[in-house]
Motif scaffolding. Sequence first.
Motif, mmCIF file in Angstrom:
data_model
loop_
_atom_site.group_PDB
_atom_site.id
_atom_site.type_symbol
_atom_site.label_atom_id
_atom_site.label_comp_id
_atom_site.label_asym_id
_atom_site.label_seq_id
_atom_site.Cartn_x
_atom_site.Cartn_y
_atom_site.Cartn_z
ATOM 1 N N VAL A 169 1.017 -0.944 -0.053
ATOM 2 C CA VAL A 169 -0.106 -0.155 0.225
ATOM 3 C C VAL A 169 0.981 1.352 -0.075
ATOM 4 N N ALA A 170 0.133 2.479 -1.103
ATOM 5 C CA ALA A 170 1.052 3.588 -0.874
ATOM 6 C C ALA A 170 0.235 4.414 -0.313
ATOM 7 N N TYR A 171 0.762 5.722 -0.038
ATOM 8 C CA TYR A 171 0.195 7.017 0.640
ATOM 9 C C TYR A 171 0.785 8.327 -0.069
ATOM 10 N N ARG A 172 -0.338 8.619 -0.611
ATOM 11 C CA ARG A 172 0.362 9.572 -1.209
ATOM 12 C C ARG A 172 -1.169 10.599 -0.957
ATOM 13 N N PRO A 173 -0.355 12.560 -1.112
ATOM 14 C CA PRO A 173 -1.585 13.643 -1.025
ATOM 15 C C PRO A 173 -2.022 14.134 -1.862
ATOM 16 N N VAL A 174 -3.483 14.591 -1.580
ATOM 17 C CA VAL A 174 -4.105 14.965 -2.952
ATOM 18 C C VAL A 174 -4.540 15.997 -3.118
ATOM 19 N N LEU A 175 -4.451 16.407 -3.717
ATOM 20 C CA LEU A 175 -5.394 18.323 -4.161
ATOM 21 C C LEU A 175 -6.363 18.627 -5.269
ATOM 22 N N PRO A 176 -7.393 19.380 -4.984
ATOM 23 C CA PRO A 176 -7.159 19.669 -3.447
ATOM 24 C C PRO A 176 -7.062 19.049 -2.125
ATOM 25 N N PRO A 177 -7.129 19.466 -1.041
ATOM 26 C CA PRO A 177 -7.365 18.486 -0.410
ATOM 27 C C PRO A 177 -8.233 18.248 0.247
ATOM 28 N N PRO A 178 -8.613 16.570 0.007
ATOM 29 C CA PRO A 178 -9.644 15.774 1.181
ATOM 30 C C PRO A 178 -9.869 16.892 2.616
ATOM 31 N N PRO A 179 -10.855 16.925 2.737
ATOM 32 C CA PRO A 179 -11.490 17.002 4.253
ATOM 33 C C PRO A 179 -10.640 16.944 5.357
ATOM 34 N N SER A 180 -9.918 17.422 6.392
ATOM 35 C CA SER A 180 -9.519 16.359 7.387
ATOM 36 C C SER A 180 -10.505 16.065 8.198
ATOM 37 N N LEU A 181 -10.361 15.253 9.604
ATOM 38 C CA LEU A 181 -11.057 14.347 9.906
ATOM 39 C C LEU A 181 -11.097 15.147 11.539
#
Length: 311
Positions: free
Chosen positions: A263-275
């Motif tokens: 599994v890889a993890y990447r930031p997304v733009l526009p940023p998704p909502p924070s929890l």
Amino acid sequence: MIGSSHQEAVLDIRTLACFVAVAEDLHFRRAAERMNLTQPALSQRIRMLEGEVGTDLFERDRRGVALTPAGAAFLGPAREAVLHAGMAKAEALRAVRGEVGRLRLGFTPIAFYGVLPEAVQAFRARYAQVDVDLIEMSSPLLEAALASGDIDLGVLHPPLSRDLLFHSLPDEPFVLALPATHRLAEQPVIRVVDLAGEPLLVAPRAIGPSIYDRVIALFRDEGISPRIVQEVTPMTTLVGLVAAGTGLGFVTSGIARAARPGVAYRPVLPPPPSLPTAAAWRPPALSASGERFLEIVTGLVGQGDLPEWTS
């Protein structure tokens, strides 16, 4: 109590402490100074104590003061009583300060991937005489448990649907989890438009309607419709399905820190909502042990002194 009727027992701790002081100093004036009493008041306490016991505890003459055989026998138990009373008082004050007792701490599965494990470890090290019960639940169940008094403190995700007090903790940013072999994993940052047509895994809307709606809006604001292939909970299961190649999904950065092969993890733009995350408790006040725990949590997240509570 001095000045009370003779029928009242005088075997109170203060009087026993006066007896011990006289027995140790064998001098009424010095014992009175030690007990912060006048000598007549101290002498009156000793006379009343002897009356209650039914025999003289001291021999008094011009040469000084000495314990009678009865006084010598009385001294050991009197010392123990004074000692235990002091210990009982100290324990009661420690309980008021939250340094002994029990803390029933509820948390969501996601919350425990943040600062909570470190906070629990630090709390147990500092307050070893507080038993900590750790209870995992969803946010709605935590709210119900707080309202019913089944737990003292809950770390969960607002907005809250019940009348609870809470202290906001740092939000958990979302990142995209995708198979390590996916073509998008080669990009350091992924744009939402790049996810058009990709199989998406999401938590059910019933679990977190606010976050669900904002994720959907994130796609629609970019002019695309998300292709949801499965609703998944908890988030750790979502990561497992990503590893199996079922789809892609948003997870918190705390979950992402617990790396999983494939599994890889990447930031997304526009940023998704924070929890959003908060520590909540039932009015009118948090328990003393809960306050001590919250102090540790806020210290670890770098918020310093506790701010005003929010309802």
